[in-house]
Design a protein around this motif. Structure first.
Motif, PDB file in Angstrom:
ATOM      1  N   GLU A  20      13.871 -33.207 -24.552  1.00 55.48           N
ATOM      2  CA  GLU A  20      15.324 -33.263 -24.437  1.00 55.48           C
ATOM      3  C   GLU A  20      15.789 -31.891 -23.978  1.00 55.48           C
ATOM      4  O   GLU A  20      15.328 -30.877 -24.489  1.00 55.48           O
ATOM      5  N   PRO A  21      16.715 -31.807 -23.015  1.00 56.05           N
ATOM      6  CA  PRO A  21      17.162 -30.503 -22.517  1.00 56.05           C
ATOM      7  C   PRO A  21      18.029 -29.784 -23.546  1.00 56.05           C
ATOM      8  O   PRO A  21      18.657 -30.412 -24.406  1.00 56.05           O
ATOM      9  N   ILE A  22      18.067 -28.456 -23.447  1.00 59.47           N
ATOM     10  CA  ILE A  22      18.891 -27.702 -24.390  1.00 59.47           C
ATOM     11  C   ILE A  22      20.378 -27.964 -24.146  1.00 59.47           C
ATOM     12  O   ILE A  22      21.185 -27.901 -25.079  1.00 59.47           O
ATOM     13  N   PHE A  23      20.751 -28.275 -22.892  1.00 63.61           N
ATOM     14  CA  PHE A  23      22.128 -28.633 -22.570  1.00 63.61           C
ATOM     15  C   PHE A  23      22.132 -29.867 -21.675  1.00 63.61           C
ATOM     16  O   PHE A  23      21.184 -30.108 -20.932  1.00 63.61           O
ATOM     17  N   ASP A  24      23.210 -30.628 -21.746  1.00 66.16           N
ATOM     18  CA  ASP A  24      23.411 -31.766 -20.851  1.00 66.16           C
ATOM     19  C   ASP A  24      24.335 -31.338 -19.728  1.00 66.16           C
ATOM     20  O   ASP A  24      25.507 -31.024 -19.957  1.00 66.16           O
ATOM     21  N   LEU A  25      23.803 -31.298 -18.508  1.00 67.87           N
ATOM     22  CA  LEU A  25      24.584 -30.877 -17.349  1.00 67.87           C
ATOM     23  C   LEU A  25      25.084 -32.085 -16.570  1.00 67.87           C
ATOM     24  O   LEU A  25      24.366 -33.064 -16.391  1.00 67.87           O
ATOM     25  N   ASP A  26      26.314 -31.990 -16.118  1.00 65.86           N
ATOM     26  CA  ASP A  26      26.893 -33.011 -15.252  1.00 65.86           C
ATOM     27  C   ASP A  26      27.530 -32.296 -14.065  1.00 65.86           C
ATOM     28  O   ASP A  26      28.156 -31.248 -14.230  1.00 65.86           O
ATOM     29  N   PHE A  27      27.368 -32.868 -12.889  1.00 63.94           N
ATOM     30  CA  PHE A  27      27.855 -32.235 -11.664  1.00 63.94           C
ATOM     31  C   PHE A  27      29.204 -32.831 -11.266  1.00 63.94           C
ATOM     32  O   PHE A  27      29.406 -34.047 -11.340  1.00 63.94           O
ATOM     33  N   THR A  28      30.107 -31.969 -10.855  1.00 62.65           N
ATOM     34  CA  THR A  28      31.388 -32.453 -10.363  1.00 62.65           C
ATOM     35  C   THR A  28      31.872 -31.519  -9.256  1.00 62.65           C
ATOM     36  O   THR A  28      31.266 -30.487  -8.984  1.00 62.65           O
ATOM     37  N   ARG A  29      32.955 -31.910  -8.625  1.00 66.43           N
ATOM     38  CA  ARG A  29      33.549 -31.127  -7.542  1.00 66.43           C
ATOM     39  C   ARG A  29      35.056 -31.021  -7.781  1.00 66.43           C
ATOM     40  O   ARG A  29      35.639 -31.845  -8.502  1.00 66.43           O
TER      41      ARG A  29
END
Length: 310
Positions: A20-29
């Protein structure tokens, strides 16, 4: 740049049965932030800008957000890192990393990511405090721990004490959906420096936790599994005292149970005692990162009495 983000902000959390990643990243613009108001209510944003890209809408936003002096520094120094607060909502942090060109952006991200990761972890742990103790603190269990071990520990409401008829061990369990959270605390005399080594803390966990923690099946006992995954051990400070932190995987001998744990072996020089504090997760087939961080927050509330055990 996406590979760099994954390397810096999404390495595996130490240490869990499934990655499991240390943070959950989500991409936006930027245009999505304007089109979707809910996207402007998040707590943390990482804004990456390559000012050499003339067609980037992110650059347009960054040039509006930064001052002329800051933009001049980008040209002079190659990159800058800026922290802004509350751009769209309260309690927001925006971490800007702005480069003169793509190479400078990469260099800047490599340089500043440790401080950003540290700040993100700090803010996450502070939020866990609010979540964990939203239902209150169990003063009765706290008094039990203080009476037996001479330690003040903030125990969230929901835990129950396992019936152990010993004076130097406390085992608390919180039965959650799909499993349980466990707090296990025990004290033993400090005899020599070998106890505060990698081999020493493993032996103590296997001996003491293995003696008291078992399942309903016959001849079962808890033990560290450092064959399938390593146990990570490092020195830390708990309430100003020297301690070893161990993170790893446990399994139940002679049974089909396993999970992750975080533990601290704390040296109290005033009383010449060692205190083992463990947070143990049993929740098969479910993510455990958030639970591990919550147990860490609870264990780090420990305050040691100067006089030791009562």
């Amino acid at each position: 740049i996406r590979d760099s983000l994954a390397f810096f902000f999404e390495p595996p959390h130490l240490i869990l049965p499934q990655p499991e990643p240390i943070f959950d990243l989500d991409f936006t613009r930027p245009y999505l932030l304007q089109a979707r108001p809910a996207m402007r209510k998040l707590r943390e944003y990482l804004v990456l800008a390559n000012l050499d890209d003339q067609f980037s809408e992110t650059n347009e936003m960054v040039r509006r957000d930064l001052s002329e002096e800051q933009l001049e520094r980008v040209e002079e120094e190659g990159y800058i890192s800026v922290v802004a607060r509350d751009k769209w909502a309260l309690d927001q942090h925006l971490f800007y990393v702005v480069g003169r060109d793509l190479q400078s952006l990469h260099a800047g991200l490599r340089e500043v990511y440790p401080s950003i990761v540290s700040k993100l972890k700090e803010r996450q742990m502070n939020r866990w405090v609010t979540t964990i103790y939203a239902g209150g603190t169990d003063l009765t269990l706290g008094n039990t721990i203080e009476k037996k071990l001479g330690i003040a520990l903030r125990v969230p409401d929901g835990f129950r004490e396992a019936p152990l008829e010993v004076d130097n061990v406390v085992w608390l369990r919180d039965f959650i959906q799909g499993g349980s959270l466990n707090l296990f605390l025990a004290q033993l005399p400090y005899e020599n420096a070998e106890q505060l080594t990698e081999a020493g803390i493993k032996e103590i966990i296997n001996d003491i936790a293995g003696e008291y923690i078992s399942s309903d099946a016959d001849s079962t006992y808890l033990m560290i599994n450092d064959t399938d995954l390593p146990t990570f051990i490092e020195p830390v400070s708990i309430d100003g005292k020297y301690a070893l932190e161990a993170r790893g995987i446990w399994e139940m001998a002679n049974d089909y149970m396993a999970g992750s744990f975080i533990s601290y072996l704390v040296l109290d020089e005033a009383t010449n005692q060692l205190t083992l504090m463990m947070g143990i997760i049993h929740r098969p087939n479910e993510n455990k990162r958030d639970l591990s961080e919550q147990l860490e927050v609870i264990l780090r509330t420990a305050k040691f009495k100067a006089s030791g055990s009562s």
